[in-house]
Design a protein around this motif. Structure first.
Motif, PDB file in Angstrom:
ATOM      1  N   GLN A  87       0.838  -1.199   0.000  1.00 49.91           N
ATOM      2  CA  GLN A  87       0.000   0.000   0.000  1.00 49.91           C
ATOM      3  C   GLN A  87       0.874   1.250   0.000  1.00 49.91           C
ATOM      4  OE1 GLN A  87      -2.233  -0.890   3.516  1.00 49.91           O
ATOM      5  NE2 GLN A  87      -4.009  -1.611   2.361  1.00 49.91           N
ATOM      6  N   ASN A 142       2.345   1.766  -3.435  1.00 52.23           N
ATOM      7  CA  ASN A 142       1.322   2.314  -4.329  1.00 52.23           C
ATOM      8  C   ASN A 142       1.140   3.808  -4.089  1.00 52.23           C
ATOM      9  OD1 ASN A 142       0.762  -0.031  -5.673  1.00 52.23           O
ATOM     10  ND2 ASN A 142      -1.090  -0.492  -4.539  1.00 52.23           N
ATOM     11  N   GLN A 143       1.109   4.195  -2.826  1.00 52.82           N
ATOM     12  CA  GLN A 143       0.928   5.610  -2.505  1.00 52.82           C
ATOM     13  C   GLN A 143       2.107   6.440  -2.999  1.00 52.82           C
ATOM     14  OE1 GLN A 143      -1.931   6.982  -1.181  1.00 52.82           O
ATOM     15  NE2 GLN A 143      -0.945   8.873  -1.793  1.00 52.82           N
ATOM     16  N   HIS A 147       1.795   6.761  -6.736  1.00 54.64           N
ATOM     17  CA  HIS A 147       0.720   7.710  -7.063  1.00 54.64           C
ATOM     18  C   HIS A 147       1.201   9.145  -6.857  1.00 54.64           C
ATOM     19  CE1 HIS A 147      -2.964  10.064  -6.459  1.00 54.64           C
ATOM     20  NE2 HIS A 147      -3.531   9.199  -7.293  1.00 54.64           N
ATOM     21  N   ASN A 148       1.868   9.396  -5.729  1.00 55.98           N
ATOM     22  CA  ASN A 148       2.351  10.746  -5.434  1.00 55.98           C
ATOM     23  C   ASN A 148       3.374  11.206  -6.474  1.00 55.98           C
ATOM     24  OD1 ASN A 148       0.723  10.718  -3.192  1.00 55.98           O
ATOM     25  ND2 ASN A 148       2.383  10.423  -1.742  1.00 55.98           N
ATOM     26  N   GLN A 173       1.597  12.006  -9.650  1.00 51.60           N
ATOM     27  CA  GLN A 173       0.816  13.243  -9.504  1.00 51.60           C
ATOM     28  C   GLN A 173       1.720  14.475  -9.604  1.00 51.60           C
ATOM     29  OE1 GLN A 173      -1.334  13.635  -5.749  1.00 51.60           O
ATOM     30  NE2 GLN A 173      -3.098  14.366  -6.899  1.00 51.60           N
ATOM     31  N   MET A 193      -2.493   6.655 -12.359  1.00 51.31           N
ATOM     32  CA  MET A 193      -2.831   7.098 -11.001  1.00 51.31           C
ATOM     33  C   MET A 193      -4.159   6.491 -10.558  1.00 51.31           C
ATOM     34  SD  MET A 193      -1.554  11.078 -10.734  1.00 51.31           S
ATOM     35  CE  MET A 193      -2.389  11.655 -12.192  1.00 51.31           C
ATOM     36  N   ASP A 194      -5.139   6.449 -11.463  1.00 50.90           N
ATOM     37  CA  ASP A 194      -6.436   5.833 -11.138  1.00 50.90           C
ATOM     38  C   ASP A 194      -6.267   4.352 -10.821  1.00 50.90           C
ATOM     39  OD1 ASP A 194      -7.704   8.265 -11.535  1.00 50.90           O
ATOM     40  OD2 ASP A 194      -8.443   7.756 -13.547  1.00 50.90           O
ATOM     41  N   GLN A 238      -4.818   3.948  -7.433  1.00 45.06           N
ATOM     42  CA  GLN A 238      -5.825   4.258  -6.414  1.00 45.06           C
ATOM     43  C   GLN A 238      -6.811   3.088  -6.265  1.00 45.06           C
ATOM     44  OE1 GLN A 238      -8.154   7.795  -7.141  1.00 45.06           O
ATOM     45  NE2 GLN A 238      -8.398   8.126  -4.949  1.00 45.06           N
ATOM     46  N   ARG A 239      -7.243   2.522  -7.406  1.00 50.12           N
ATOM     47  CA  ARG A 239      -8.150   1.364  -7.334  1.00 50.12           C
ATOM     48  C   ARG A 239      -7.462   0.170  -6.652  1.00 50.12           C
ATOM     49  NH1 ARG A 239      -9.108   2.946 -12.584  1.00 50.12           N
ATOM     50  NH2 ARG A 239      -7.941   1.168 -13.397  1.00 50.12           N
ATOM     51  N   GLY A 250      -5.091   0.308  -4.409  1.00 51.02           N
ATOM     52  CA  GLY A 250      -5.036   0.606  -2.975  1.00 51.02           C
ATOM     53  C   GLY A 250      -6.355   0.343  -2.290  1.00 51.02           C
TER      54      GLY A 250
END
Length: 123
Positions: free
Chosen positions: A16, A19-20, A23-24, A27, A81-82, A85-86, A88
């Motif tokens: 997790q 993944n974060q 994503h960051n 972004q 990114m989506d 998020q999915r 996670g």
């Protein structure tokens, strides 16, 4: 030197966290690219007014094509990114479901133990 992997029970949390972080990073890159694209479009507007003739038109076409490619790249980044998020959310859901199964199994085990104890006491 190799680093040890996550300890027992930390694999889900580690995934997790990864993944974060991903994503960051996406972004931040996405925001930077969009800012750069806006800067180029602002500059392009000024240069197009100054340029005339075929070379000005060719330059405008080049920048328009570049901007279209940037739009495609940032769209793929948004999709990534989506997806992160999915993923996670699915990991959180899975972790909660596993915890519920363990709690249920523990409760069933306790009930069986109570029933067995009750049966022994009645003898």
């Amino acid at each position: 030197m190799t680093s040890a992997g996550p300890g027992p029970g930390n694999l889900q949390t580690s995934s997790q966290h990864a993944n974060q972080l991903g994503h960051n990073a996406l972004q931040q890159a996405h925001s930077g690219i969009k800012r750069s694209q806006q800067d180029v479009q602002t500059t392009m507007s000024g240069l197009i007014k100054a340029y005339g003739g075929k070379d000005g038109g060719a330059f405008q076409n080049l920048l328009t094509e570049w901007s279209g490619q940037v739009d495609q790249i940032t769209a793929r980044m948004s999709e990534m990114m989506d997806a992160l998020q999915r993923t996670g959310l699915a990991q959180n859901r899975t972790q909660s479901e596993i915890e519920e199964l363990i709690t249920s199994a523990k409760s069933q085990h306790a009930q069986l133990g109570d029933a067995a104890y009750g049966a022994l006491m009645r003898k």
